[in-house]
Motif scaffolding. Structure first.
Motif, PDB file in Angstrom:
ATOM      1  N   ALA A  62       0.755  -0.935  -0.035  1.00 20.68           N
ATOM      2  CA  ALA A  62      -0.053  -0.127  -0.137  1.00 20.68           C
ATOM      3  C   ALA A  62       0.828   1.136   0.008  1.00 20.68           C
ATOM      4  N   SER A  63       2.147   1.280   0.654  1.00 18.50           N
ATOM      5  CA  SER A  63       2.936   2.286   0.694  1.00 18.50           C
ATOM      6  C   SER A  63       4.367   1.571  -0.096  1.00 18.50           C
ATOM      7  N   ALA A  64       4.581   2.031  -1.169  1.00 18.20           N
ATOM      8  CA  ALA A  64       5.494   1.360  -1.854  1.00 18.20           C
ATOM      9  C   ALA A  64       6.982   1.883  -1.307  1.00 18.20           C
ATOM     10  N   ALA A  65       7.999   1.219  -1.120  1.00 18.85           N
ATOM     11  CA  ALA A  65       9.427   1.450  -0.872  1.00 18.85           C
ATOM     12  C   ALA A  65       9.941   2.298  -1.859  1.00 18.85           C
ATOM     13  N   PRO A  66      10.615   3.421  -1.548  1.00 15.31           N
ATOM     14  CA  PRO A  66      11.343   4.087  -2.580  1.00 15.31           C
ATOM     15  C   PRO A  66      12.410   3.502  -3.180  1.00 15.31           C
ATOM     16  N   SER A  67      12.731   3.518  -4.664  1.00 19.54           N
ATOM     17  CA  SER A  67      13.511   3.101  -5.314  1.00 19.54           C
ATOM     18  C   SER A  67      14.906   3.845  -5.075  1.00 19.54           C
ATOM     19  N   ALA A  68      16.192   3.424  -5.223  1.00 13.46           N
ATOM     20  CA  ALA A  68      17.331   3.966  -5.179  1.00 13.46           C
ATOM     21  C   ALA A  68      17.328   4.816  -6.588  1.00 13.46           C
ATOM     22  N   THR A  69      18.076   6.312  -6.185  1.00 11.49           N
ATOM     23  CA  THR A  69      18.307   7.221  -7.117  1.00 11.49           C
ATOM     24  C   THR A  69      19.032   6.484  -8.520  1.00 11.49           C
ATOM     25  N   GLY A  70      18.663   6.992  -9.661  1.00 15.84           N
ATOM     26  CA  GLY A  70      19.372   6.574 -10.877  1.00 15.84           C
ATOM     27  C   GLY A  70      18.528   6.372 -12.106  1.00 15.84           C
ATOM     28  N   PRO A  71      19.153   6.153 -13.197  1.00 17.58           N
ATOM     29  CA  PRO A  71      18.436   6.381 -14.645  1.00 17.58           C
ATOM     30  C   PRO A  71      17.585   5.023 -14.471  1.00 17.58           C
ATOM     31  N   ASP A 192       6.846  -2.562  -3.087  1.00 22.01           N
ATOM     32  CA  ASP A 192       6.775  -2.600  -4.576  1.00 22.01           C
ATOM     33  C   ASP A 192       7.832  -1.300  -4.987  1.00 22.01           C
ATOM     34  N   ALA A 193       8.177  -1.752  -6.139  1.00 22.35           N
ATOM     35  CA  ALA A 193       9.320  -0.634  -6.842  1.00 22.35           C
ATOM     36  C   ALA A 193       8.950  -0.123  -8.004  1.00 22.35           C
ATOM     37  N   ASP A 194       9.341   1.069  -8.536  1.00 15.29           N
ATOM     38  CA  ASP A 194       8.772   1.580  -9.884  1.00 15.29           C
ATOM     39  C   ASP A 194       9.760   1.261 -10.974  1.00 15.29           C
ATOM     40  N   ARG A 195      10.681   0.172 -10.658  1.00 14.94           N
ATOM     41  CA  ARG A 195      11.530  -0.300 -11.734  1.00 14.94           C
ATOM     42  C   ARG A 195      12.066  -1.695 -11.322  1.00 14.94           C
ATOM     43  N   PRO A 196      12.534  -2.485 -12.016  1.00 14.22           N
ATOM     44  CA  PRO A 196      12.929  -3.902 -11.843  1.00 14.22           C
ATOM     45  C   PRO A 196      14.060  -3.992 -10.812  1.00 14.22           C
ATOM     46  N   GLU A 197      13.584  -4.324  -9.597  1.00 13.94           N
ATOM     47  CA  GLU A 197      14.589  -4.546  -8.538  1.00 13.94           C
ATOM     48  C   GLU A 197      14.587  -6.205  -8.059  1.00 13.94           C
ATOM     49  N   VAL A 198      15.631  -6.529  -7.497  1.00 15.56           N
ATOM     50  CA  VAL A 198      15.645  -7.808  -6.843  1.00 15.56           C
ATOM     51  C   VAL A 198      16.019  -7.805  -5.663  1.00 15.56           C
ATOM     52  N   ARG A 199      15.674  -8.543  -4.619  1.00 16.17           N
ATOM     53  CA  ARG A 199      16.216  -8.852  -3.097  1.00 16.17           C
ATOM     54  C   ARG A 199      16.947 -10.228  -3.197  1.00 16.17           C
ATOM     55  N   LEU A 200      18.129 -10.413  -2.723  1.00 14.85           N
ATOM     56  CA  LEU A 200      18.371 -11.776  -2.403  1.00 14.85           C
ATOM     57  C   LEU A 200      18.737 -11.754  -0.833  1.00 14.85           C
ATOM     58  N   ILE A 201      18.057 -13.079  -0.310  1.00 17.93           N
ATOM     59  CA  ILE A 201      17.847 -13.089   0.956  1.00 17.93           C
ATOM     60  C   ILE A 201      18.407 -14.218   1.509  1.00 17.93           C
ATOM     61  N   THR A 202      19.014 -14.214   2.703  1.00 20.91           N
ATOM     62  CA  THR A 202      19.430 -15.513   3.427  1.00 20.91           C
ATOM     63  C   THR A 202      19.658 -15.307   4.977  1.00 20.91           C
TER      64      THR A 202
END
Length: 225
Positions: A62-71, A192-202
């Motif tokens: 409901a409240s998307a996490a902001p993406s890192a800056t960048g093109p 959610d992100a406004d661009r394609p992102e990935v989280r690798l988790i362990t």
């Protein structure tokens, strides 16, 4: 990450989170439903167990996490991932689908295969717009596992995901951060992100033999490049 000095003796492990260390019910537009996540099932042979809280549907919030800056990079169409390649830490591993089990927890990759990663198959696929979740074990009771060296990734490192459509999606690491499980920033990690992102988790941190669980989760944040 090294395997604990001696493996826990009990095969009963509590469910984990991935990635790390990732059903689902529908996410309300008003509230974020938090569930416990497991990277390890209750009757396998893994010492790797984590419980980061996660929204009912990673990649939608409901409240998307902001993406890192960048093109911005053009998103790829949805396609199932088939192989994860991280040359920096010698990872070359196939994918398995992860789903939410009967108890509302993310089912883990099979612990018997130490060279296997899982992705949340109802979330964004790697390369698709949104947040894709990839989880893997750090160790088992007998050996290191696929994400044993995930903590060695640094900002700027590049890894790739081979997809079923024949494309290879390249991701650059934005950061690698460790969080206490009791203070896990689920919205930041899974939002959610406004661009394609990935989280690798362990898993990460110390192994608590009484709880049969690691104290922390390691999350690698990355975006399509």
């Amino acid at each position: 990450m090294a395997v604990p000095p001696s493996a826990p003796a009990d095969d009963e492990t509590t469910p984990t989170g991935q990635g790390s260390r990732s059903g689902l019910t529908v996410l309300s537009a008003v509230a974020l439903l938090i569930l416990a996540v497991s990277l390890v099932g209750g009757n396998d042979t893994s010492a790797d167990s984590s419980r980061p809280p996660m929204p009912a549907r990673p990649g939608t919030s409901a409240s998307a996490a902001p993406s890192a800056t960048g093109p911005a990079t053009s998103a790829l169409p949805r396609s199932k991932p088939v192989r994860l390649l991280i040359p920096e830490i010698s990872v070359d591993a196939p994918f398995t689908d992860l789903a939410i089990g009967d108890k509302g927890q993310l089912e883990p990759p099979p612990a018997g295969d130490t060279n296997l990663v899982g992705w949340y198959a109802k979330g964004a696929s790697p390369g698709e717009k949104g947040t894709a979740v990839i989880a893997g074990h750090v160790d088992t009771k007998t050996s290191a596992a696929v994400f044993a060296r995930l903590d060695q990734l640094d900002e700027g490192d590049v890894f790739q995901v081979e997809r079923a459509d024949g494309r290879k999606a390249s991701f650059v690491v934005d950061s690698a951060e460790t969080f206490e499980k009791d203070d896990f920033p689920s919205e930041r990690v899974y939002g959610d992100a406004d661009r394609p992102e990935v989280r690798l988790i362990t898993c990460a941190g110390d192994y608590d033999r009484k709880a049969k669980d690691y104290t922390d989760n390691l999350v690698v944040f990355a975006h399509l490049t």
